[in-house]
Write an enzyme that holds these catalytic residues in place. Structure first.
Site, PDB file in Angstrom:
ATOM      1  N   LYS A 115       0.822  -1.219   0.000  1.00 39.19           N
ATOM      2  CA  LYS A 115       0.000   0.000   0.000  1.00 39.19           C
ATOM      3  C   LYS A 115       0.854   1.267   0.000  1.00 39.19           C
ATOM      4  O   LYS A 115       0.398   2.336  -0.400  1.00 39.19           O
ATOM      5  CB  LYS A 115      -0.963  -0.018   1.161  1.00 39.19           C
ATOM      6  CG  LYS A 115      -1.973  -1.153   0.992  1.00 39.19           C
ATOM      7  CD  LYS A 115      -3.188  -1.039   1.824  1.00 39.19           C
ATOM      8  CE  LYS A 115      -4.243  -2.048   1.398  1.00 39.19           C
ATOM      9  NZ  LYS A 115      -3.743  -3.445   1.337  1.00 39.19           N
TER      10      LYS A 115
HETATM   11  C1  PLP Z   1      -4.256  -4.470   0.518  1.00 38.44           C
HETATM   12  C2  PLP Z   1      -3.452  -5.730   0.405  1.00 38.44           C
HETATM   13  C3  PLP Z   1      -3.776  -6.730  -0.542  1.00 38.44           C
HETATM   14  C4  PLP Z   1      -4.974  -6.639  -1.462  1.00 38.44           C
HETATM   15  O1  PLP Z   1      -4.814  -5.693  -2.471  1.00 38.44           O
HETATM   16  P1  PLP Z   1      -6.078  -5.148  -3.291  1.00 38.44           P
HETATM   17  O2  PLP Z   1      -5.574  -4.060  -4.132  1.00 38.44           O
HETATM   18  O3  PLP Z   1      -7.045  -4.663  -2.239  1.00 38.44           O
HETATM   19  O4  PLP Z   1      -6.637  -6.294  -4.059  1.00 38.44           O
HETATM   20  C5  PLP Z   1      -2.964  -7.850  -0.615  1.00 38.44           C
HETATM   21  N1  PLP Z   1      -1.913  -8.001   0.221  1.00 38.44           N
HETATM   22  C6  PLP Z   1      -1.577  -7.075   1.146  1.00 38.44           C
HETATM   23  C7  PLP Z   1      -0.423  -7.328   2.051  1.00 38.44           C
HETATM   24  C8  PLP Z   1      -2.329  -5.903   1.263  1.00 38.44           C
HETATM   25  O5  PLP Z   1      -1.991  -4.988   2.198  1.00 38.44           O
END
Ligand code: PLP
Length: 499
Positions: A115
Site C-alpha cells: 500500500k
Molecule cells: C491491501 C493488500 C492486498 C490486497 O490488495 P487489493 O488491491 O485490495 O486487491 C494484498 N496483500 C496485502 C499485504 C495488502 O496490504
C-alpha cells in the site's frame, strides 16, 4: 490533450483528473475512471528499460493525470519515491525464482506493505490537485483500519502541508506489530486512537462521521474538509500501474524475456485495486497474457471469475492473509464498466443488486470476455503455511502469507493449464509483517516466542534483514494510547481539530 473522467454509474458529469482525485467517489456512488485508456507502443516499452522508476512513473502517470504540469507531477513523484522512503533503489525490485518465474517485491516502502506504493504519492496528488483547483482548505483524512492501510496512510500523510490525519483502529482487531507501528507514529499532523469493538464498529463510526452534515458544516467554517485514503480513489489506483511496466522492463533488460513476449501476473487480491492496475497496464499495451487472481478462503472472486455469479452471502473467514479478507471488492466495479464498454445502466443495476441482495450475475458474453484474461483460484491457511515452508526450504526465499497464497494459486494454474509463459508473482508484504504464520512455517519453537522475539528468531535463522520500520519497534516511545468508546469518535475528532 486533457483526459476527462466520468463515473461508473448514472451521472454524466465529466471532470478533470485532479477533480476526480479531490472528489474520491462520485455523487452517484460510482467510481471515477478516465473516458479512454492511453496507449503505449512496444517501442516505447522498449525504451523503458533505460529509465528509472521515477521516469517511468512520470511517463505512465502523466498520461492519465493530464491536467498536472510536468513540474507538479515531478514534485509528487520525487517526494513519494526516493532513497528516504524506499529501501530499494529500484523501488519495486524483482527476485528471480527460476527461469520461468520471478517475484515482484512491492514491500520496500516505509510500512513494509504494497500500500506504500500508492499511499506515499496520494497525499501529494491530493494537495497538488487542491492547489490547482484553488482550494485552500486543510484536508482531514479519516481512516478506519484493520491494519495495513492505517499505517501506510499515516506514513504517507505525515507532515504533508495542508493535511491532518486521524486513524481509528479496533482495540482488539490488529496484530501486536501493526498496533506498535501505529501508536509510535511520528509527525505533527497525525493522531491515532483505539476504539472499543471490532473493525465493523470502527468503520461504521467513520462512515457516520463522513455523512454527518452538521459536522461537515462546522468543518467548513474552519476551512477543513474530509477526505479518505481508501482504494476507490483514482489517485491510489493510477500509481499502481507503473510497477507492471517496471517489472516488464526489468525482465527485458535482464534478458529473462524478449521485448514483446507475453507474460502472466499472479496477484493476491482483496479489494481488486492491484490486479485492476494490471488490467489497465494490459489495455495500455503491456504484453500481458493472463492476470491470475489469487484468493484465500474468502473466495468470492474465484467463484465470480469461474461462474459469472458474484455472491457475498457467505461466512466471512478470518485467515492468515487478513488484507485479502474481503467479501465486497470495490474496484471490481471499474472492471465491469470496462468489460461492458462503459454500460452505465448495467453497472448501476448490478451494484444495486449487490446492495439489496448481496449478489449479481453477469451475461455469458461478459463472462467469456472476463475469462479470456482473468483466471482465479484460491488457497487456504494450511496451503499458505506449507507454501511458505516449501519456498523457504527449496528456494531459500522467504515470503509472507499473501504472497504464499499467490504462489500456491500460480502452481494450481500451471497444473491445470500447462501454460508455462513467464510469470510474475506480485508480492504485497514483507514476511516480517505477518510474522506469526511465517514463524510457524520456519521456526520449530515459534509457540514459545512473543511477536518481537519471533522477528528476531526469523532473522537469526534465515538471515533476511528485518525492515527498519519493524526493527526495534518495542523500544520506540508510544505517542498514542487513547482508547475510546465508539460513541466518542465525534468528540475525539472535534478535540483534535479544535472545533
Ligand atoms: C491491501 C493488500 C492486498 C490486497 O490488495 P487489493 O488491491 O485490495 O486487491 C494484498 N496483500 C496485502 C499485504 C495488502 O496490504
Amino acid at each position: 490533450m486533457n483526459l476527462k473522467y466520468t463515473t461508473t454509474r448514472a451521472g454524466n458529469d465529466q471532470v478533470t483528473s485532479s477533480q476526480a482525485i479531490l472528489k474520491g467517489l462520485g455523487k452517484d456512488g460510482g467510481l471515477y475512471l478516465p473516458l479512454s485508456i492511453p496507449k503505449v507502443s512496444i517501442e516505447e516499452i522498449g525504451t523503458f528499460t533505460n529509465l528509472t522508476y521515477n521516469e517511468k512513473a512520470m511517463s505512465i502517470i502523466g498520461m492519465f493525470l493530464t491536467d498536472f504540469t510536468e513540474a507538479e507531477l515531478r514534485h509528487c513523484i520525487d517526494n513519494a519515491y526516493n532513497e528516504k522512503t524506499f529501501t530499494s533503489p529500484l523501488i519495486t525490485p524483482l527476485h528471480m525464482l527460476d527461469e520461468n518465474s520471478a517475484v515482484l517485491e512491492l514491500y520496500h516502502g516505509p510500512t513494509s506493505a504494497f500500500k506504500d506504493v500508492a499511499l506515499q504519492i496520494l497525499p501529494y496528488l491530493l494537495t497538488t490537485s487542491a492547489k490547482m483547483n484553488d482550494d485552500d482548505r486543510t484536508y482531514v483524512i479519516l481512516v478506519a483500519t484493520s491494519g495495513d492501510t492505517g499505517k501506510a496512510a499515516l506514513e504517507g500523510f505525515k507532515d504533508v502541508p495542508n493535511t491532518k490525519i486521524l486513524v481509528f483502529y479496533p482495540n482488539d482487531g490488529v496484530s501486536m506489530v501493526q498496533k506498535l507501528q501505529m501508536v509510535t507514529q511520528l509527525g505533527d499532523n497525525v493522531k491515532v486512537v483505539a476504539v472499543e469493538g471490532n473493525f465493523d464498529d470502527t468503520q461504521n463510526g467513520v462512515k457516520e462521521l463522513f455523512s454527518n452534515t452538521l459536522l461537515g458544516k462546522e468543518l467548513n467554517e474552519k476551512n477543513y474538509t474530509f477526505s479518505s485514503a481508501n482504494s476507490i480513489n483514482w489517485g491510489r489506483l493510477v500509481p499502481q500501474i507503473v510497477y507492471y511496466f517496471e517489472s516488464y522492463a526489468q525482465l527485458v533488460k535482464n534478458k529473462n524475456i524478449k521485448l514483446g513476449d507475453e507474460i502472466n501476473f499472479t496477484v493476491p487480491t482483496g479489494n481488486f485495486g492491484n490486479i485492476l492496475a494490471g488490467y489497465y497496464a494490459r489495455e495500455m499495451g503491456l504484453p500481458i497474457k493472463r492476470l491470475i487472481c489469487a484468493a484465500n478462503a474468502n473466495d468470492v472472486l474465484k467463484d465470480f471469475i469461474n461462474t459469472g455469479s458474484y455472491d457475498r452471502n457467505r461466512d466471512f473467514v478470518k485467515t492468515l492473509s487478513p488484507s485479502m479478507d474481503i467479501l465486497i471488492s470495490s474496484n471490481l466495479e471499474r472492471l465491469l464498466y470496462l468489460l461492458s464498454d462503459g454500460d452505465k445502466s448495467l453497472i448501476s443495476e448490478l451494484m444495486s443488486n449487490l446492495k439489496s441482495e448481496g449478489s449479481y450475475r453477469v451475461s455469458p458474453e461478459l463472462l467469456s470476455k472476463l475469462q479470456s484474461i482473468f483466471y482465479s483460484d484460491s488457497a487456504d491457511d494450511k496451503d499458505t503455511i506449507k507454501t511458505i515452508k516449501d519456498m523457504y526450504e527449496s528456494k531459500n526465499y522467504l515470503i509472507d502469507t499473501h504472497t504464499a497464497v499467490a504462489y500456491r494459486v500460480y502452481e494450481k494454474y500451471v497444473a491445470t493449464t500447462n501454460d508455462t509463459s513467464f510469470n510474475v508473482i506480485v508480492s504485497t508484504a514483507s514476511p516480517y509483517k505477518f510474522n506469526g504464520a511465517v514463524a510457524e512455517a520456519v521456526l520449530p519453537n515459534y509457540k514459545d516466542l512473543d511477536d518481537m522475539a519471533q522477528l528476531k528468531a526469523i532473522n537469526k535463522i534465515t538471515g533476511v534483514a528485518i525492515p527498519d520500520g519493524l526493527n526495534g519497534l518495542d523500544g520506540k516511545s508510544v505517542r498514542f494510547s487513547d482508547v475510546i468508546m465508539k460513541d466518542d469518535m465525534e468528540v475525539t475528532l472535534k478535540q483534535y481539530l479544535n472545533l
